[in-house]
Design a protein around this motif. Structure first.
Motif: not given
Length: 113
Positions: A80, A84-87
Protein backbone atom coordinates in the motif's frame (compact mmCIF):
# COMPACT_ATOMS: atom_id res chain seq x y z
CA UNK A 1 16.75 -21.93 -0.11
CA UNK A 2 14.91 -20.07 -2.85
CA UNK A 3 15.80 -20.62 -6.45
CA UNK A 4 18.75 -18.42 -7.38
CA UNK A 5 17.95 -15.94 -10.10
CA UNK A 6 19.84 -12.92 -11.37
CA UNK A 7 18.15 -9.67 -10.46
CA UNK A 8 19.18 -6.08 -10.35
CA UNK A 9 18.97 -4.56 -6.87
CA UNK A 10 16.62 -1.85 -5.64
CA UNK A 11 16.09 -0.25 -2.24
CA UNK A 12 13.17 1.75 -0.89
CA UNK A 13 15.13 4.86 -1.89
CA UNK A 14 15.23 3.50 -5.44
CA UNK A 15 11.47 2.88 -5.37
CA UNK A 16 10.90 6.44 -4.17
CA UNK A 17 13.02 7.66 -7.09
CA UNK A 18 10.89 5.64 -9.54
CA UNK A 19 7.75 7.25 -8.14
CA UNK A 20 9.27 10.76 -8.13
CA UNK A 21 10.38 10.39 -11.76
CA UNK A 22 6.99 9.02 -12.82
CA UNK A 23 8.44 5.72 -14.04
CA UNK A 24 5.79 3.04 -14.59
CA UNK A 25 6.50 -0.14 -12.64
CA UNK A 26 4.85 -3.32 -11.47
CA UNK A 27 5.34 -5.35 -8.29
CA UNK A 28 5.50 -9.10 -8.01
CA UNK A 29 5.61 -11.03 -4.75
CA UNK A 30 7.34 -14.40 -4.98
CA UNK A 31 6.61 -17.05 -2.36
CA UNK A 32 10.01 -18.24 -1.17
CA UNK A 33 9.42 -19.87 2.19
CA UNK A 34 6.67 -21.72 3.99
CA UNK A 35 7.56 -22.40 7.61
CA UNK A 36 4.90 -23.90 9.88
CA UNK A 37 2.25 -22.82 7.39
CA UNK A 38 3.43 -19.20 7.42
CA UNK A 39 4.38 -17.88 3.98
CA UNK A 40 7.21 -15.41 3.35
CA UNK A 41 7.65 -13.42 0.19
CA UNK A 42 10.25 -11.33 -1.61
CA UNK A 43 9.29 -8.31 -3.68
CA UNK A 44 10.35 -7.93 -7.30
CA UNK A 45 9.97 -4.59 -9.09
CA UNK A 46 9.58 -4.66 -12.86
CA UNK A 47 10.45 -1.39 -14.58
CA UNK A 48 11.83 -0.62 -18.03
CA UNK A 49 11.96 -4.34 -18.87
CA UNK A 50 14.21 -5.16 -15.90
CA UNK A 51 13.52 -7.17 -12.76
CA UNK A 52 14.93 -5.74 -9.52
CA UNK A 53 14.74 -7.44 -6.16
CA UNK A 54 14.03 -5.28 -3.12
CA UNK A 55 16.91 -5.24 -0.65
CA UNK A 56 17.49 -3.48 2.64
CA UNK A 57 18.99 0.01 2.60
CA UNK A 58 21.76 -1.29 4.85
CA UNK A 59 24.22 -4.04 4.08
CA UNK A 60 24.61 -6.62 6.84
CA UNK A 61 27.73 -8.55 7.72
CA UNK A 62 26.33 -11.30 5.44
CA UNK A 63 26.27 -8.90 2.49
CA UNK A 64 23.25 -7.83 0.46
CA UNK A 65 20.13 -9.84 1.21
CA UNK A 66 16.59 -9.56 -0.16
CA UNK A 67 13.94 -8.13 2.13
CA UNK A 68 11.48 -10.80 3.17
CA UNK A 69 7.86 -10.10 4.02
CA UNK A 70 5.32 -11.89 6.15
CA UNK A 71 1.76 -11.34 4.96
CA UNK A 72 0.59 -9.26 7.88
CA UNK A 73 1.42 -6.49 8.40
CA UNK A 74 4.63 -6.45 6.36
CA UNK A 75 3.56 -7.26 2.81
CA UNK A 76 0.24 -5.41 3.05
CA UNK A 77 1.87 -2.28 4.48
CA UNK A 78 4.67 -2.38 1.90
CA UNK A 79 2.30 -2.83 -1.05
CA UNK A 80 0.00 0.00 0.00
CA UNK A 81 2.93 2.36 0.58
CA UNK A 82 5.40 1.35 -2.17
CA UNK A 83 3.41 -0.91 -4.50
CA UNK A 84 2.11 -0.37 -7.98
CA UNK A 85 -1.45 0.49 -6.95
CA UNK A 86 -2.97 -2.81 -8.06
CA UNK A 87 -5.13 -5.12 -5.97
CA UNK A 88 -3.62 -8.14 -4.25
CA UNK A 89 -5.27 -11.49 -4.98
CA UNK A 90 -4.40 -14.64 -3.04
CA UNK A 91 -4.77 -18.11 -4.49
CA UNK A 92 -5.37 -21.19 -2.36
CA UNK A 93 -1.70 -22.15 -2.90
CA UNK A 94 -0.67 -18.80 -1.30
CA UNK A 95 0.60 -17.35 -4.58
CA UNK A 96 -0.10 -13.62 -4.85
CA UNK A 97 -1.29 -11.94 -8.02
CA UNK A 98 -0.85 -8.16 -8.31
CA UNK A 99 -3.10 -6.81 -11.04
CA UNK A 100 -2.56 -9.41 -13.78
CA UNK A 101 1.00 -10.29 -12.70
CA UNK A 102 1.22 -13.64 -10.90
CA UNK A 103 4.02 -14.23 -8.40
CA UNK A 104 6.32 -17.23 -8.56
CA UNK A 105 6.43 -20.17 -6.22
CA UNK A 106 10.07 -20.62 -5.27
CA UNK A 107 9.41 -22.81 -2.22
CA UNK A 108 11.80 -25.77 -2.44
CA UNK A 109 10.09 -28.99 -3.54
CA UNK A 110 9.57 -31.67 -0.95
CA UNK A 111 8.63 -29.30 1.88
CA UNK A 112 5.42 -30.07 3.64
CA UNK A 113 2.84 -27.33 3.70
Amino acid sequence: MPIKRKYQLITIRGVRALVAEGVAFQCRYDLIELTNGKPRYQCIYLAAGKESILISDRVSENGVEPRLFNLWPGLFKHHFEFGDGTDLTFDSDLIITTGELRGRNDVPQGRKR
